[in-house]
Design a protein around this motif. Structure first.
Motif, PDB file in Angstrom:
ATOM      1  N   GLU A 176      -5.434  35.090  11.912  1.00 45.59           N
ATOM      2  CA  GLU A 176      -6.084  34.459  13.012  1.00 45.59           C
ATOM      3  C   GLU A 176      -6.950  33.272  12.239  1.00 45.59           C
ATOM      4  O   GLU A 176      -6.923  32.228  12.673  1.00 45.59           O
ATOM      5  N   LEU A 177      -7.580  33.556  11.221  1.00 47.12           N
ATOM      6  CA  LEU A 177      -8.502  32.527  10.390  1.00 47.12           C
ATOM      7  C   LEU A 177      -7.411  31.482   9.784  1.00 47.12           C
ATOM      8  O   LEU A 177      -7.878  30.279   9.752  1.00 47.12           O
ATOM      9  N   ASN A 178      -6.330  31.647   9.325  1.00 46.54           N
ATOM     10  CA  ASN A 178      -5.272  30.783   8.846  1.00 46.54           C
ATOM     11  C   ASN A 178      -5.076  29.684   9.970  1.00 46.54           C
ATOM     12  O   ASN A 178      -4.838  28.596   9.821  1.00 46.54           O
ATOM     13  N   GLN A 179      -4.744  30.268  11.196  1.00 49.35           N
ATOM     14  CA  GLN A 179      -4.374  29.416  12.057  1.00 49.35           C
ATOM     15  C   GLN A 179      -5.668  28.700  12.675  1.00 49.35           C
ATOM     16  O   GLN A 179      -5.162  27.515  12.956  1.00 49.35           O
ATOM     17  N   HIS A 180      -6.642  29.178  12.704  1.00 54.33           N
ATOM     18  CA  HIS A 180      -7.958  28.420  12.847  1.00 54.33           C
ATOM     19  C   HIS A 180      -8.092  27.137  12.123  1.00 54.33           C
ATOM     20  O   HIS A 180      -8.506  26.018  12.432  1.00 54.33           O
ATOM     21  N   GLU A 181      -7.923  27.465  10.645  1.00 58.77           N
ATOM     22  CA  GLU A 181      -8.113  26.823   9.664  1.00 58.77           C
ATOM     23  C   GLU A 181      -7.005  25.544   9.993  1.00 58.77           C
ATOM     24  O   GLU A 181      -7.311  24.347   9.670  1.00 58.77           O
ATOM     25  N   GLU A 182      -5.779  25.707  10.184  1.00 58.53           N
ATOM     26  CA  GLU A 182      -4.612  24.989  10.593  1.00 58.53           C
ATOM     27  C   GLU A 182      -4.982  23.829  11.744  1.00 58.53           C
ATOM     28  O   GLU A 182      -4.875  22.518  11.574  1.00 58.53           O
ATOM     29  N   GLU A 183      -5.564  24.535  12.650  1.00 60.85           N
ATOM     30  CA  GLU A 183      -6.054  23.534  13.818  1.00 60.85           C
ATOM     31  C   GLU A 183      -7.223  22.849  13.577  1.00 60.85           C
ATOM     32  O   GLU A 183      -7.239  21.554  13.927  1.00 60.85           O
ATOM     33  N   LEU A 184      -8.368  23.112  12.434  1.00 63.34           N
ATOM     34  CA  LEU A 184      -9.196  22.361  12.335  1.00 63.34           C
ATOM     35  C   LEU A 184      -8.716  21.372  11.386  1.00 63.34           C
ATOM     36  O   LEU A 184      -9.152  19.939  11.286  1.00 63.34           O
ATOM     37  N   LYS A 185      -7.633  21.398  10.470  1.00 67.66           N
ATOM     38  CA  LYS A 185      -7.415  20.505   9.751  1.00 67.66           C
ATOM     39  C   LYS A 185      -6.614  19.495  10.488  1.00 67.66           C
ATOM     40  O   LYS A 185      -6.815  18.118  10.169  1.00 67.66           O
ATOM     41  N   LYS A 186      -5.880  19.816  11.543  1.00 68.87           N
ATOM     42  CA  LYS A 186      -5.120  18.790  12.375  1.00 68.87           C
ATOM     43  C   LYS A 186      -6.234  18.051  13.006  1.00 68.87           C
ATOM     44  O   LYS A 186      -6.078  16.833  13.271  1.00 68.87           O
ATOM     45  N   GLU A 187      -7.413  18.498  13.786  1.00 69.61           N
ATOM     46  CA  GLU A 187      -8.410  17.823  14.275  1.00 69.61           C
ATOM     47  C   GLU A 187      -9.122  16.972  13.383  1.00 69.61           C
ATOM     48  O   GLU A 187      -9.462  15.970  13.731  1.00 69.61           O
ATOM     49  N   LEU A 188      -9.507  17.270  12.250  1.00 69.50           N
ATOM     50  CA  LEU A 188     -10.097  16.484  11.006  1.00 69.50           C
ATOM     51  C   LEU A 188      -9.056  15.242  10.766  1.00 69.50           C
ATOM     52  O   LEU A 188      -9.671  14.322  10.682  1.00 69.50           O
ATOM     53  N   GLU A 189      -7.816  15.470  10.809  1.00 70.03           N
ATOM     54  CA  GLU A 189      -7.061  14.233  10.603  1.00 70.03           C
ATOM     55  C   GLU A 189      -7.074  13.401  11.722  1.00 70.03           C
ATOM     56  O   GLU A 189      -6.824  12.206  11.554  1.00 70.03           O
ATOM     57  N   ILE A 190      -7.253  13.794  13.094  1.00 66.68           N
ATOM     58  CA  ILE A 190      -7.153  13.089  14.276  1.00 66.68           C
ATOM     59  C   ILE A 190      -8.426  12.324  14.054  1.00 66.68           C
ATOM     60  O   ILE A 190      -8.814  11.290  14.158  1.00 66.68           O
ATOM     61  N   VAL A 191      -9.637  12.902  13.736  1.00 69.62           N
ATOM     62  CA  VAL A 191     -10.861  12.291  13.578  1.00 69.62           C
ATOM     63  C   VAL A 191     -11.099  11.231  12.560  1.00 69.62           C
ATOM     64  O   VAL A 191     -11.551  10.270  12.960  1.00 69.62           O
ATOM     65  N   ARG A 192     -10.278  11.535  11.463  1.00 73.65           N
ATOM     66  CA  ARG A 192     -10.048  10.397  10.407  1.00 73.65           C
ATOM     67  C   ARG A 192      -9.408   9.309  10.716  1.00 73.65           C
ATOM     68  O   ARG A 192      -9.772   8.098  10.436  1.00 73.65           O
ATOM     69  N   ASP A 193      -8.396   9.278  11.406  1.00 73.80           N
ATOM     70  CA  ASP A 193      -7.529   8.347  11.953  1.00 73.80           C
ATOM     71  C   ASP A 193      -8.416   7.518  13.177  1.00 73.80           C
ATOM     72  O   ASP A 193      -8.463   6.308  13.028  1.00 73.80           O
ATOM     73  N   HIS A 194      -9.129   8.120  14.063  1.00 73.28           N
ATOM     74  CA  HIS A 194     -10.020   7.325  14.771  1.00 73.28           C
ATOM     75  C   HIS A 194     -11.154   6.514  14.033  1.00 73.28           C
ATOM     76  O   HIS A 194     -11.683   5.465  14.443  1.00 73.28           O
ATOM     77  N   LEU A 195     -11.518   7.162  13.068  1.00 74.16           N
ATOM     78  CA  LEU A 195     -12.584   6.615  12.196  1.00 74.16           C
ATOM     79  C   LEU A 195     -12.141   5.641  11.475  1.00 74.16           C
ATOM     80  O   LEU A 195     -12.882   4.384  11.637  1.00 74.16           O
ATOM     81  N   THR A 196     -10.954   5.470  11.137  1.00 75.52           N
ATOM     82  CA  THR A 196     -10.314   4.393  10.531  1.00 75.52           C
ATOM     83  C   THR A 196     -10.323   3.273  11.394  1.00 75.52           C
ATOM     84  O   THR A 196     -10.498   1.929  11.157  1.00 75.52           O
TER      85      THR A 196
END
Length: 75
Positions: free
Chosen positions: A30-50
């Motif tokens: 469960e935690l590994n899946q949650h970590e992957e979801e958070l990584k995807k969200e972080l990448e989206i936020v980074r793209d928006h920030l850029t």
């Protein structure tokens, strides 16, 4: 008989340990899946920030090239 009780106790202990193991294993998945979801969200936020940083930079460049009166005339 004492040996039978000891064997039963050991089997019970093994079963208890297996249950705990599977519970922990499930939680890790469960935690590994949650970590992957958070990584995807972080990448989206980074793209928006850029994107927004680039947008602000472009706006600053445009504003530096204009006179104060040009800004008010457009309004």
């Amino acid at each position: 008989m004492a040996e039978d009780n000891e064997i039963k106790n050991l089997r019970d202990e093994i079963m208890t340990c297996k249950r705990k193991y599977w519970k922990v294993e499930g939680r890790i998945k469960e935690l590994n899946q949650h970590e992957e979801e958070l990584k995807k969200e972080l990448e989206i936020v980074r793209d928006h920030l850029t994107y927004y940083r680039s947008l602000v930079s472009d706006m600053k460049k445009r504003m530096q090239g204009r006179k104060t009166t040009d800004v008010f005339e457009k309004l």
